[in-house]
Scaffold this active site. Structure first.
Site, short mmCIF file in Angstrom:
data_model
loop_
_atom_site.label_atom_id
_atom_site.label_comp_id
_atom_site.label_asym_id
_atom_site.label_seq_id
_atom_site.Cartn_x
_atom_site.Cartn_y
_atom_site.Cartn_z
N TYR A 49 0.79 -1.23 0.00
CA TYR A 49 0.00 0.00 0.00
C TYR A 49 0.82 1.29 0.00
O TYR A 49 1.74 1.46 0.83
CB TYR A 49 -0.93 0.03 1.22
CG TYR A 49 -1.91 1.17 1.08
CD1 TYR A 49 -3.04 1.03 0.28
CD2 TYR A 49 -1.67 2.41 1.66
CE1 TYR A 49 -3.91 2.08 0.08
CE2 TYR A 49 -2.53 3.46 1.47
CZ TYR A 49 -3.65 3.30 0.67
OH TYR A 49 -4.49 4.34 0.46
N LYS A 88 7.08 8.73 0.75
CA LYS A 88 7.39 9.09 2.13
C LYS A 88 8.74 8.52 2.58
O LYS A 88 9.50 9.17 3.30
CB LYS A 88 6.27 8.63 3.07
CG LYS A 88 4.93 9.36 2.83
CD LYS A 88 5.14 10.81 2.81
CE LYS A 88 3.98 11.76 2.62
NZ LYS A 88 2.63 11.49 2.57
N HIS A 130 6.99 17.87 4.42
CA HIS A 130 5.66 17.36 4.04
C HIS A 130 4.77 18.54 3.68
O HIS A 130 3.86 18.90 4.42
CB HIS A 130 5.09 16.58 5.23
CG HIS A 130 3.88 15.75 4.92
ND1 HIS A 130 3.02 15.29 5.90
CD2 HIS A 130 3.39 15.26 3.75
CE1 HIS A 130 2.06 14.58 5.34
NE2 HIS A 130 2.25 14.54 4.04
N SER A 157 -1.20 14.26 7.25
CA SER A 157 -1.89 13.44 6.26
C SER A 157 -3.41 13.60 6.37
O SER A 157 -3.96 13.63 7.47
CB SER A 157 -1.52 11.97 6.48
OG SER A 157 -0.12 11.84 6.40
N ASP A 193 2.21 17.50 -1.86
CA ASP A 193 2.52 16.66 -0.70
C ASP A 193 3.94 16.84 -0.15
O ASP A 193 4.13 16.79 1.05
CB ASP A 193 2.31 15.18 -1.07
CG ASP A 193 2.18 14.27 0.16
OD1 ASP A 193 1.37 14.59 1.05
OD2 ASP A 193 2.90 13.26 0.24
N ARG A 213 -7.53 5.99 -2.50
CA ARG A 213 -6.63 6.97 -3.13
C ARG A 213 -6.75 6.95 -4.65
O ARG A 213 -7.13 5.95 -5.25
CB ARG A 213 -5.18 6.64 -2.76
CG ARG A 213 -4.87 6.76 -1.27
CD ARG A 213 -4.38 8.12 -0.91
NE ARG A 213 -4.32 8.35 0.54
CZ ARG A 213 -3.76 9.43 1.09
NH1 ARG A 213 -3.20 10.35 0.33
NH2 ARG A 213 -3.79 9.60 2.40
P1 GTP Z 1 -2.39 13.24 2.33
O1 GTP Z 1 -2.44 12.87 0.89
O2 GTP Z 1 -2.74 12.10 3.23
O3 GTP Z 1 -1.09 13.85 2.73
O4 GTP Z 1 -3.60 14.29 2.62
P2 GTP Z 1 -3.81 15.83 2.26
O5 GTP Z 1 -3.18 16.68 3.30
O6 GTP Z 1 -3.43 16.09 0.85
O7 GTP Z 1 -5.40 16.00 2.46
P3 GTP Z 1 -6.56 16.21 1.36
O8 GTP Z 1 -6.45 17.53 0.66
O9 GTP Z 1 -6.64 15.01 0.51
O10 GTP Z 1 -7.83 16.28 2.31
C1 GTP Z 1 -8.17 15.24 3.19
C2 GTP Z 1 -9.58 15.38 3.66
O11 GTP Z 1 -9.80 16.67 4.25
C3 GTP Z 1 -10.61 15.24 2.54
O12 GTP Z 1 -11.67 14.45 2.98
C4 GTP Z 1 -11.05 16.65 2.29
O13 GTP Z 1 -12.35 16.70 1.78
C5 GTP Z 1 -10.90 17.32 3.66
N1 GTP Z 1 -10.57 18.76 3.53
C6 GTP Z 1 -9.59 19.30 2.77
N2 GTP Z 1 -9.60 20.65 2.85
C7 GTP Z 1 -10.59 20.98 3.70
C8 GTP Z 1 -11.10 22.22 4.19
O14 GTP Z 1 -10.62 23.31 3.87
N3 GTP Z 1 -12.15 22.15 5.08
C9 GTP Z 1 -12.69 20.95 5.46
N4 GTP Z 1 -13.70 20.98 6.32
N5 GTP Z 1 -12.25 19.76 5.00
C10 GTP Z 1 -11.20 19.77 4.14
C1 SPV Z 2 0.13 10.51 3.61
O1 SPV Z 2 -0.31 9.63 4.35
O2 SPV Z 2 0.61 11.60 4.05
C2 SPV Z 2 0.07 10.33 2.14
C3 SPV Z 2 -0.32 9.02 1.63
O3 SPV Z 2 0.38 11.25 1.41
S1 SPV Z 2 0.97 7.85 1.70
O4 SPV Z 2 1.63 7.78 0.42
O5 SPV Z 2 0.35 6.56 2.02
O6 SPV Z 2 1.93 8.26 2.71
MN MN Z 3 0.91 13.20 2.58
#
Ligand code: GTP
Ligand code: SPV
Ligand code: MN
Length: 586
Positions: free
Chosen positions: A195, A204, A224, A246, A275, A369
């Site tokens: 995964y 990562k 990050h 994350s 990211d 994802r």
């Molecule tokens: P990783 O890929 O794991 O590093 O995550 P990320 O930091 O890129 O987070 P991502 O933008 O994918 O958002 C993760 C979750 O947070 C999703 O379910 C979004 O819908 C929610 N989300 C993102 N931005 C906001 C925001 O501004 N407000 C709220 N309420 N939810 C948000």
């Molecule tokens: C995170 O978990 O911060 C990600 C997804 O961006 S992973 O590649 O699984 O770390």
């Molecule tokens: Mn990430």
């Protein structure tokens, strides 16, 4: 194949250990054959090629759906070099433990060898790796997420150094799952997971854990962080990096669509990365950033035409979906938060028949994802491939905090900003295995990703600040996730986050007012533009309020956290904590 003797020797050593039937080198071409093999084995499911051209679905093992932090190790000679935030085992013990697991692990299977480049090909920022894996899914994902090409193979021919990434899905046995890093040997050994962050070792494992260790030694930073450019109506583009843990909003912020009143004025947003950022001090003394990745591995649930239309457009072609629901009627995919019309005749992420209209179960895993090429993003920055990167005006830290952290505040100076980053805490999400919603310290959103002692990491940040001097970016903290008494998010978030970025950029330009609060500089309610929002002035006040009692409790828990670093925690941060305590008292 490469001419690089060191690479060849390492690959033949790995083949002797893993004993595959066959070794296949990957240079980014001829992937159709691999896809065909994966379709045949069931590793991939072809989606409707008229509606979703080039798109495929993959279902991982049910116990293998997120990063496994409890199985992730930093193996340094001295335990203290891994620090209190990492699991540790000595390199000798870990090699002894893992060698029998890898022994014969690819019998009857093919070993794929993937030379890859993190960062634009030819950039002085960029670094090479070679991943060995037995998984076609990993090969296809790596070919999206990193640069894999004949040019990269040529680069490798003349390379002194590369990160040795050894991966095997083996039995996917959760009890024998290890994601082990050997920063002193430039090596990663990962076994029994297929995964994301456990298996796509460029991401990562290399671009953060190994790279952060290299960066400390070589005087740069691996973070990050998303990277975006914001173009104002005059056509000037200013760049921001933001570190959120994350599943706390990086991909969404990185692709945001400006609210109508901003779009009309001519504001535009450009996505450089969603990211990871590698940052160096440029010849002009400023901080410059590249995105080492070549694609997005983004959270699917919650992605829709309102929250992230750019991502939704991006994932309509050439995308690998992992662990979403499969619509059997039309061969498309569905996930929670896409729309109000889940399919009735579907297969859920576990592979079971699923009726979205009646089932109580989720169709897609909360950490499902998409893997999509960066160039699919409709707002990809023209600077994405710039080998020199982009100059950074502001660094933003942010987490998921129901109460304590206000919508936004600004650090007093860079060193105070390092303190602000170090005291970050955030509620856990589905991106890692374990309980969701537990608040834990997550300094700079790097708790799971720093490849060495975080006390030394803070010292490195402070050192970088001293080198940058008055050219250092301004540092801010944001929180999109404050909730009201009913548990609803108060701030609309997503595209409207640009309203906060506008204040941030105005502060960087010395063009916006702020009030000095105990925690830092804060906007007054009138300083954030809420035109066109259904948010009341009272709600904005609430978002900007700082509860003294909560912050005093926060100080107490930061003290406990800081103590875990012993004498590796820079004294300057203890001083800043004492200063915060005194300001809260005053
Ligand atoms: P990783 O890929 O794991 O590093 O995550 P990320 O930091 O890129 O987070 P991502 O933008 O994918 O958002 C993760 C979750 O947070 C999703 O379910 C979004 O819908 C929610 N989300 C993102 N931005 C906001 C925001 O501004 N407000 C709220 N309420 N939810 C948000
Ligand atoms: C995170 O978990 O911060 C990600 C997804 O961006 S992973 O590649 O699984 O770390
Ligand atoms: Mn990430």
């Amino acid at each position: 194949m490469t001419n690089n003797l060191k690479v060849k020797q390492w690959v033949s050593w790995a083949a002797d250990l893993c004993k595959p039937d066959e070794v296949v080198w990957i240079d980014g071409e001829g992937l159709d054959e691999l896809r065909a093999a994966a379709l045949k084995s069931g590793e991939l499911i072809m989606l409707n090629q008229d509606l979703l051209p080039g798109c495929y679905l993959h279902r991982s093992a049910i116990n293998d759906v997120a990063r496994a932090e409890d199985k992730t190790f930093i193996c340094t000679t001295d335990e203290a070099d891994a620090g209190p935030t990492n699991n540790w085992m000595s390199p000798a013990d870990m090699y002894d433990k893992l060698t029998p697991l890898f022994d014969g692990s690819m019998r009857g299977r093919t070993m794929y060898v993937i030379p890859f480049c993190m960062g634009p090909v030819g950039s002085p920022f960029s670094k090479l790796g070679v991943e060995i894996t037995d998984s076609i899914y990993v090969v296809l994902n790596m070919c999206i997420m990193t640069r894999v090409s004949k040019d990269v193979v040529k680069m490798l021919d003349g390379a002194e150094d590369f990160v040795k990434c050894l991966h095997c899905t083996a039995e996917l046995d959760i009890d024998k799952r290890f994601i082990s890093h050997f920063p002193e040997d430039n090596a990663i050994w990962s076994i029994n997971s297929g995964y994301g962050g456990n298996a796509l070792l460029g991401k990562k494992c290399f671009a953060l854990r190994i790279a952060s260790y290299q960066a400390k030694k070589e005087g740069w930073m691996a973070e990050h962080m998303l990277i975006i450019g914001i173009e104002n109506p005059q056509g000037q583009v200013r760049y921001i990096c933001a570190a959120f843990p994350s599943a706390c909003g990086k991909t969404n912020l990185a692709m945001l669509i400006p609210p109508e009143i901003y779009a009309k004025k001519g504001y535009k947003l450009w996505c450089v990365g969603d990211d990871i950022a590698w940052l160096r001090i440029g010849p002009d003394g400023r901080l410059w950033a590249i995105n080492p990745e070549n694609g997005y591995f983004g959270v699917v649930p919650g992605t829709n035409a309102q929250t992230n239309p750019n991502a939704l457009k991006a994932i309509g072609t050439n995308t690998i979906y992992t662990n979403v629901a499969y619509n059997e009627e039309d061969g498309t995919v569905w996930w929670e938060g896409l729309d109000d019309n889940p399919p009735e005749k579907a297969i859920d992420w576990k592979g079971n028949p699923w009726n979205g209209k009646t089932s109580q179960e989720k169709g897609a895993h909360p950490n499902s994802r998409f893997t999509v090429p960066a160039t699919n993003c409709p707002v990809i920055s023209p600077e994405f491939e710039n080998p020199g990167g982009v100059p950074i005006d502001a660094i933003i830290f942010g987490g998921r905090r129901a109460k304590t952290a206000p919508l936004v505040y600004q650090a007093r100076d860079f060193a105070h900003g390092v303190f602000v980053g170090s005291i970050m805490a955030s509620e856990t999400t589905a991106a890692q295995t374990g309980a969701v919603g537990v608040t834990r310290p997550d300094s700079m959103a790097m708790k799971p990703f720093c490849g060495y002692n975080m006390g030394d990491y803070f010292a490195h940040w402070l050192e970088m600040g001293k080198k940058l001097g008055d050219k250092a970016p301004e540092i801010f903290n944001v929180n999109w996730f404050r909730v009201d008494d009913d548990g609803n998010f108060i701030w609309p978030g997503f595209g409207d986050n640009l309203r906060v970025l506008e204040w941030i950029l105005a502060r960087c330009a010395g063009e916006a007012e702020a009030a000095l609060a105990p925690i830092g500089h804060m906007p007054r309610a009138g300083d954030i533009n809420i035109e066109g929002l259904s948010l009341s002035a009272g709600q904005l006040e609430e978002l900007l309020s700082v509860d003294k009692g909560l912050w005093q409790a926060e100080v107490a828990s930061i003290k406990e956290y800081y103590k875990t670093f012993g004498d590796r925690l820079p004294k300057e941060l203890w001083d800043k904590l004492a200063d915060l305590e005194a300001r809260l008292e005053a």
